[in-house]
Scaffold this motif. Structure first.
Motif: not given
Length: 144
Positions: A54-65
């Motif tokens: 929310p604060s930075s707008g930075r996006e990350m992708v993760f692939k949980p099980t």
């Protein structure tokens, strides 16, 4: 170890909340934190989730099980950064029928050697959890 959580009361039965919560393909329409998602909520399946801090707008992708599903009460997955015990997140959505609606508790327990060095990301994620639960409430109660 670090735990974060957010909860909300939704004026709808758990089955309706579950339907929105597990319709990953439509997250981009309403979810301000998990802005893109795909996969099937079934144990052993891998999900693909893109989250936006929310604060930075930075996006990350993760692939949980997906570890556990108990429709319409519990969805749990584990995400990892690299190998086990470096930075793991055990994420849960718990839906409880209450007072003619549903209490939703979203929580995550972070473990691993990197946890002390990720305070900013965890703090932003906690804020994102609040945004997600409020957006879930609006989505379900609007009947979309």
């Amino acid at each position: 170890m670090r735990r974060i959580a957010s909860d909300v009361f939704i004026s709808a039965e758990p089955e309706k909340v579950w339907a929105v919560l597990t319709d990953f393909e439509r997250f981009e329409e309403w979810n301000p934190f998990l802005v893109e998602a795909s996969g099937v909520a079934a144990p052993g399946n891998r999900l693909s989730l893109r989250f936006r801090l929310p604060s930075s707008g930075r996006e990350m992708v993760f692939k949980p099980t997906v570890l556990l599903t108990e429709r319409p009460q519990l969805l749990r997955w584990r995400g990892r950064f690299g190998v086990p015990y470096i930075f793991d997140g055990l994420h849960s959505f718990e839906l409880t029928a209450r007072d003619g609606g549903t209490h939703v508790l979203q929580s995550e327990v972070f473990t691993g050697v990197l946890v002390p060095f990720t305070k900013s990301i965890i703090a932003q994620s906690e804020h994102g959890f609040g945004r997600l639960t409020e957006a879930l409430k609006q989505r379900v109660e609007s009947g979309v």
